[in-house]
Design a protein around this motif. Structure first.
Motif, short mmCIF file in Angstrom:
data_model
loop_
_atom_site.label_atom_id
_atom_site.label_comp_id
_atom_site.label_asym_id
_atom_site.label_seq_id
_atom_site.Cartn_x
_atom_site.Cartn_y
_atom_site.Cartn_z
N CYS A 360 29.37 -0.66 -31.52
CA CYS A 360 30.20 0.35 -30.84
C CYS A 360 29.31 1.14 -29.89
O CYS A 360 28.20 1.54 -30.26
CB CYS A 360 30.79 1.32 -31.86
N MET A 374 30.32 -1.41 -36.47
CA MET A 374 31.61 -1.29 -37.14
C MET A 374 31.94 -2.64 -37.77
O MET A 374 31.67 -3.69 -37.17
CB MET A 374 32.67 -0.93 -36.10
N CYS A 376 35.26 -4.75 -39.65
CA CYS A 376 36.71 -4.73 -39.87
C CYS A 376 37.01 -5.58 -41.10
O CYS A 376 36.77 -6.80 -41.08
CB CYS A 376 37.45 -5.30 -38.66
N ILE A 382 38.33 -0.04 -41.76
CA ILE A 382 37.34 0.06 -40.69
C ILE A 382 36.15 0.85 -41.25
O ILE A 382 36.29 2.00 -41.68
CB ILE A 382 37.92 0.78 -39.45
N ASN A 430 37.94 0.28 -24.62
CA ASN A 430 38.92 1.19 -25.22
C ASN A 430 39.84 1.73 -24.13
O ASN A 430 39.41 2.44 -23.23
CB ASN A 430 38.18 2.33 -25.92
N CYS A 440 41.15 7.27 -32.76
CA CYS A 440 41.15 5.89 -32.27
C CYS A 440 41.78 4.92 -33.29
O CYS A 440 41.52 5.01 -34.50
CB CYS A 440 39.72 5.47 -31.98
N PHE A 442 41.86 1.10 -34.41
CA PHE A 442 41.00 -0.07 -34.23
C PHE A 442 41.76 -1.38 -34.50
O PHE A 442 41.27 -2.25 -35.22
CB PHE A 442 39.75 0.04 -35.11
N LEU A 444 42.15 -4.34 -32.85
CA LEU A 444 41.52 -4.96 -31.68
C LEU A 444 42.39 -6.04 -31.05
O LEU A 444 42.09 -6.50 -29.94
CB LEU A 444 40.16 -5.55 -32.09
N TRP A 450 43.13 -1.99 -26.58
CA TRP A 450 41.80 -2.55 -26.31
C TRP A 450 41.93 -3.66 -25.28
O TRP A 450 42.62 -4.64 -25.51
CB TRP A 450 41.18 -3.11 -27.61
#
Length: 621
Positions: A360, A374, A376, A382, A430, A440, A442, A444, A450
């Protein structure tokens, strides 16, 4: 029996680097002994290199070990002008040294340290296995045409270690070895000019003289023209791929700005400069990296990355932060780096453990640029991993539109904004209304949140072997540090420093060995907790201390943690803590002092050093 120095060095490399499953040490010793006994006349003391090679070949060692090798011999250096005034080191005197580190196709080498000088006395040989037969190939040698297609360069990194043990990255160079394929007898001499790093990447730091030699010699050498044509074609192909990616990246960025003009201020990092000042796609700095048996868990990997030193890239003069994302070999050899280096390595290791990991890029408190990792989870969890500390944080987004009365989760992590995430295959910008981390989402896969780059475009320049300009990742090396010996050495030095300090204050010093020993479990539990986030073993430690401290006495202890092994520097830091200074300078009745050091070793000779000072004394009312 005598051998030329370069051949002796080559033989050492053979013994140390080749197939570990064979007892190469033993077999070579036996062969040399047999050869001297059987094949030399009593009055003949000299054994030529040819005699040695013949003896090795007759006994099958050549076939077993030397499939297709490239001897790289460094014959010395010159024009290291920064060290022009360096005095000649006296025997036994500690001085600054140069060390040359090499990586080639999963093989790593390190030269003997040589004193820093204008003409450093490098004289070391390295034995590189160019070709390893694949299954079904038997013992068939690779021909010169096959080897011409092996485009991996030899990555050379020069480091300097000063008298205090501080490491500096001096130069990073990619050696094109294939010129030897077009040379007579498979031998060629090269003069390599090393350039500086970072802000000094356009400045020459010195010259190395290098000899390359193929073994066994090729049956058929190529013409230099063929070799040069192949290298030129590869460079052209790489340049074209990189040009097309740049065109694509510009178009992607234009589209990203069209979503929202404010995106221009977000930290969306598509390219980053390496130590040689070369712009490379950020995705090329990450790749799944397996630690073999050197690290057992992702959390242990995080601890390893955390104990590598943190140091921002040096900058001359004032102004902003100097950008320098190191190649992995340069980072590992230097044993310290910036937050981006740590994050790239941790992400690579977590990918190696099969996790979905991303680097990140964003900011932390006060708007300072920062990078972290990060993961997932398959359940949607997260997790943020801070590569500089080893801390992990679960991310639970706050709802910016939620009721002010509704309780929102308070973030524990230090991150403020996030501009993009990337790994070796994906790059995502982002594009949510706010780039605040706490709000945020996440997901993705949601392109409204994103904006992804084309995975094919990334693969065209970042996949292994996609371009000749990308260095392959080196394997991690096991630690060469003996933890027990090093712990003992630091402990003895600290005892001496404490005694001297107390003597200057007019105080006597009495050490209690048993109390020192009782501190060990505490240090082990501190490191265990750093590695696993689980606290264990403190109950026994506290019980032992209660038994060791008589009624009417007071016990004080102070643990502290370092990632370097310099006892004097650690002691100076400890004295700056009021708690520690109070223990070291303790006055009173029946004062007994204790100190315990425990060094925990990690790959690449990285260390976590725990020190605990303690004292007990009779309380006087």
């Amino acid at each position: 029996m005598s051998l030329p120095p370069e051949k002796a060095s080559e033989l050492k490399q053979l013994i140390h680097q080749q197939l570990s499953k064979m007892d190469v040490h033993g077999r070579i010793r036996e062969i040399l002994a047999e050869t001297i006994r059987e094949e030399l006349a009593p009055d003949q003391q000299h054994l030529s290199t040819e005699d040695l090679i013949k003896a090795l070949r007759r006994r099958g060692i050549i076939d077993d070990v030397m499939k297709e090798l490239n001897f790289v011999t460094v014959l010395g250096g010159k024009a290291f002008l920064e060290h022009l005034q360096e005095p000649e080191p006296l025997p036994g005197q500690v001085c600054s040294t140069f060390t040359l580190c090499l990586h080639y196709r999963n093989q790593r080498f390190r030269s003997k340290p040589v004193p820093c000088a204008c003409e450093p006395d490098f004289h070391d040989g390295f034995l590189l296995e160019v070709h390893r037969e694949s299954s079904g190939d038997g013992t068939r040698m690779a021909d010169s045409t096959t080897m011409l297609s092996i485009s991996d360069p030899i990555h050379m990194v020069l480091i300097k270690i000063d008298i205090f043990g501080e490491t500096t990255l001096v130069a990073s160079y990619f050696l094109e070895w294939r010129s030897v394929l077009g040379s007579e007898n498979g031998v060629t001499n090269l003069t390599v000019e090393l350039m500086g790093v970072g802000t000094e990447s356009k400045v020459s730091v010195g010259i190395l003289n290098i000899k390359l030699e193929m073994y066994p010699p090729l049956n058929q050498t190529l013409s230099q023209e063929v070799v040069n044509t192949q290298l030129a074609l590869e460079r052209q192909k790489t340049a074209e791929k990189e040009r097309l990616f740049l065109v694509y990246a510009k178009q992607w960025w234009r589209e990203y700005l069209q979503i929202r003009p404010s995106h221009n201020s977000r930290l969306v990092k598509i390219f980053a400069q390496d130590e040689n000042g070369i712009n490379r796609p950020v995705c090329s700095y990450v790749k799944p990296l397996r630690a073999g048996r050197l690290l057992d868990t992702p959390r242990q990997a995080a601890r390893f990355v955390n104990v590598l030193g943190y140091e921002r890239a040096p900058v001359i003069g004032g102004g902003g932060k100097q950008e320098q994302w190191c190649t992995l070999l340069a980072f590992l050899c230097r044993n310290k780096g910036d937050c981006e280096d740590h994050a790239n390595l941790l992400c690579s290791l977590l990918l190696g453990y099969g996790l979905e990991a991303f680097v990140c890029v964003g900011t932390k408190a006060k708007g300072a640029p920062h990078s972290w990792v990060m993961t997932c989870g398959t359940d949607g969890t997260i997790m943020f991993w801070e590569s500089l500390t080893g801390h992990r944080y679960i991310h639970k987004p706050t709802n910016p539109d939620g009721s002010p009365l509704a309780e929102q989760p308070k973030p524990l992590y230090p991150y403020r904004t996030i501009g993009c995430v990337f790994n070796h295959q994906m790059f995502l910008g982002n594009c949510q209304p706010s780039d605040a981390v706490e709000t945020c989402i996440f997901d993705l896969n949601d392109e409204s949140k994103w904006k992804p780059m084309s995975e094919d475009a990334i693969k065209s320049v970042c996949a292994p072997g996609a371009t000749t300009s990308l260095p392959p990742f080196p394997p991690l090396c096991a630690s060469t540090i003996d933890a027990s010996v090093t712990s003992n050495e630091i402990e003895m030095q600290l005892r001496l420093l404490v005694s001297e300090h107390r003597k200057d204050l007019g105080l006597t010093t009495v050490w209690e060995d048993q109390l020192s020993y009782l501190l060990s479990p505490a240090l082990a539990s501190y490191e265990f907790e750093r590695t696993t986030s689980i606290s264990a073993g403190n109950e026994e430690f506290q019980d032992a201390i209660r038994r060791a401290v008589p009624d009417g006495h007071t016990f004080k202890g102070f643990p502290i943690h370092f990632v370097y092994r310099n006892a004097r520097r650690a002691f100076a830091t400890c004295l700056r803590s009021p708690f520690c200074e109070e223990i070291i300078c303790c006055r009173g009745d029946q004062v007994r002092l204790a100190v315990r050091v425990r060094v925990f070793t990690y790959p690449e000779s990285a260390c976590a050093v725990w020190i605990m000072f303690a004292c007990k004394y009779r309380s006087v009312l």
